[in-house]
Design a protein around this motif. Structure first.
Motif, PDB file in Angstrom:
ATOM      1  N   GLY A  47       2.540   7.468   0.831  1.00  0.00           N
ATOM      2  CA  GLY A  47       3.992   7.483   0.907  1.00  0.00           C
ATOM      3  C   GLY A  47       4.574   8.740   0.273  1.00  0.00           C
ATOM      4  O   GLY A  47       5.541   9.315   0.783  1.00  0.00           O
ATOM      5  N   THR A  48       3.981   9.173  -0.838  1.00  0.00           N
ATOM      6  CA  THR A  48       4.451  10.394  -1.511  1.00  0.00           C
ATOM      7  C   THR A  48       4.203  11.620  -0.635  1.00  0.00           C
ATOM      8  O   THR A  48       5.067  12.504  -0.517  1.00  0.00           O
ATOM      9  N   ILE A  49       3.017  11.675  -0.038  1.00  0.00           N
ATOM     10  CA  ILE A  49       2.701  12.813   0.844  1.00  0.00           C
ATOM     11  C   ILE A  49       3.702  12.870   2.000  1.00  0.00           C
ATOM     12  O   ILE A  49       4.219  13.939   2.346  1.00  0.00           O
ATOM     13  N   PHE A  56       5.556  -8.143   5.032  1.00  0.00           N
ATOM     14  CA  PHE A  56       5.053  -7.300   6.119  1.00  0.00           C
ATOM     15  C   PHE A  56       5.975  -7.339   7.340  1.00  0.00           C
ATOM     16  O   PHE A  56       6.050  -6.366   8.091  1.00  0.00           O
ATOM     17  N   GLY A  57       6.670  -8.447   7.550  1.00  0.00           N
ATOM     18  CA  GLY A  57       7.627  -8.485   8.652  1.00  0.00           C
ATOM     19  C   GLY A  57       8.692  -7.405   8.492  1.00  0.00           C
ATOM     20  O   GLY A  57       8.972  -6.638   9.413  1.00  0.00           O
ATOM     21  N   LEU A  58       9.276  -7.322   7.282  1.00  0.00           N
ATOM     22  CA  LEU A  58      10.294  -6.303   7.026  1.00  0.00           C
ATOM     23  C   LEU A  58       9.687  -4.903   6.989  1.00  0.00           C
ATOM     24  O   LEU A  58      10.298  -3.934   7.438  1.00  0.00           O
ATOM     25  N   TYR A  59       8.481  -4.811   6.448  1.00  0.00           N
ATOM     26  CA  TYR A  59       7.817  -3.497   6.361  1.00  0.00           C
ATOM     27  C   TYR A  59       7.653  -2.878   7.754  1.00  0.00           C
ATOM     28  O   TYR A  59       7.977  -1.705   7.968  1.00  0.00           O
ATOM     29  N   LEU A 110      11.723   1.582  -1.992  1.00  0.00           N
ATOM     30  CA  LEU A 110      11.875   0.139  -1.781  1.00  0.00           C
ATOM     31  C   LEU A 110      10.548  -0.518  -1.422  1.00  0.00           C
ATOM     32  O   LEU A 110      10.202  -1.584  -1.945  1.00  0.00           O
ATOM     33  N   LEU A 111       9.792   0.114  -0.538  1.00  0.00           N
ATOM     34  CA  LEU A 111       8.565  -0.512  -0.039  1.00  0.00           C
ATOM     35  C   LEU A 111       7.346  -0.185  -0.900  1.00  0.00           C
ATOM     36  O   LEU A 111       6.423  -0.999  -0.998  1.00  0.00           O
ATOM     37  N   TYR A 112       7.331   0.983  -1.515  1.00  0.00           N
ATOM     38  CA  TYR A 112       6.117   1.427  -2.195  1.00  0.00           C
ATOM     39  C   TYR A 112       6.174   1.340  -3.726  1.00  0.00           C
ATOM     40  O   TYR A 112       5.149   1.178  -4.384  1.00  0.00           O
ATOM     41  N   GLN A 116       3.826  -5.506  -1.591  1.00  0.00           N
ATOM     42  CA  GLN A 116       3.964  -4.143  -2.085  1.00  0.00           C
ATOM     43  C   GLN A 116       2.693  -3.646  -2.755  1.00  0.00           C
ATOM     44  O   GLN A 116       2.423  -2.441  -2.766  1.00  0.00           O
ATOM     45  N   SER A 117       1.897  -4.581  -3.300  1.00  0.00           N
ATOM     46  CA  SER A 117       0.662  -4.176  -3.982  1.00  0.00           C
ATOM     47  C   SER A 117      -0.340  -3.565  -3.006  1.00  0.00           C
ATOM     48  O   SER A 117      -1.292  -2.889  -3.427  1.00  0.00           O
TER      49      SER A 117
END
Length: 221
Positions: A73-75, A155-158, A216-218, A65-66
């Motif tokens: 993501g916000t944009i 990264f697999g889930l991402y 969740l991701l960011y 996540q870092s």
């Protein structure tokens, strides 16, 4: 406008197996809500998988996540929210028999969808450049800030979660292109709009799913 068919007079856009336009509209909406329910179940499974992985490998998930750029993501979140608004205005314009406005709002929604995909593609490109591939293909370059091989779990889930979401965006854009053609042909009006409204519901689903995927991701570290 109506014509004689099967011994009954009905609007030209009413299917023969429905008695009234109201019945056809209700059936179309019911079918769409059933489809939406199974879509929510599908994404719920991905969210549960993310929760399980985060519980089992909290450090690896936090590490992955870092590397997320919350600004991009916000944009993308803002873009999707704007697209939901323009999609709703498109349906509203159709129900008001304003075909020109409906076409413009639908085009604006499609532009938002393409911009979202472009930004998400750029993000994936940056991760690929740094070697952040899933599973056994996770081989960060020397300059990459994350070198811990366990980060591949995140990264697999991402890639699965954002990839499935992006696939829904592509499907939504295809549906909107079809709807745009039908709007230009004058097939929709205040009585016949359920196909456009169902496309709008699908796009709102895409928006809602991202509202959960983004934090969740960011953000949830």
């Amino acid at each position: 406008m109506s014509h004689q068919d099967h011994g009954a007079s009905h609007p030209k856009y009413q299917a023969h197996h429905f008695k009234t336009m109201e019945q056809q509209t209700s059936a179309g909406k019911l079918g769409m809500w059933v489809f939406m329910a199974q879509e929510l179940l599908f994404f719920s499974g991905l969210f549960c998988a993310f929760g399980y992985v985060k519980f089992m490998y909290p450090e690896a998930v936090a590490l992955g996540q870092s590397s997320m750029d919350w600004r991009l993501g916000t944009i993308n979140s803002i873009i999707l929210l704007v697209s939901s608004l323009t999609m709703s205005l498109c349906v509203r314009s159709t129900r008001s028999n304003n075909r020109s406005a409906a076409a413009k709002f639908l085009l604006a929604t499609m532009v938002c969808g393409f911009v979202f995909l472009a930004i998400k593609g750029a993000e994936w490109g940056m991760h690929f450049h740094e070697g952040y591939f899933p599973g056994k293909y996770f081989h960060p370059i020397a300059e990459a800030p994350i070198q811990n091989p366990m980060a591949h779990v995140f990264f697999g889930l991402y890639y699965v979660m954002t990839g499935m979401h992006a696939m829904h965006i592509v499907v939504g854009l295809g549906l909107m292109l079809w709807m745009l053609v039908r709007i230009v042909k004058g097939e929709f009006n205040s009585e016949n709009y359920v196909a456009l409204e169902n496309t709008s519901l699908f796009w709102h689903l895409v928006d809602i799913v991202w509202i959960f995927v983004f934090p969740l991701l960011y953000l949830s570290k």
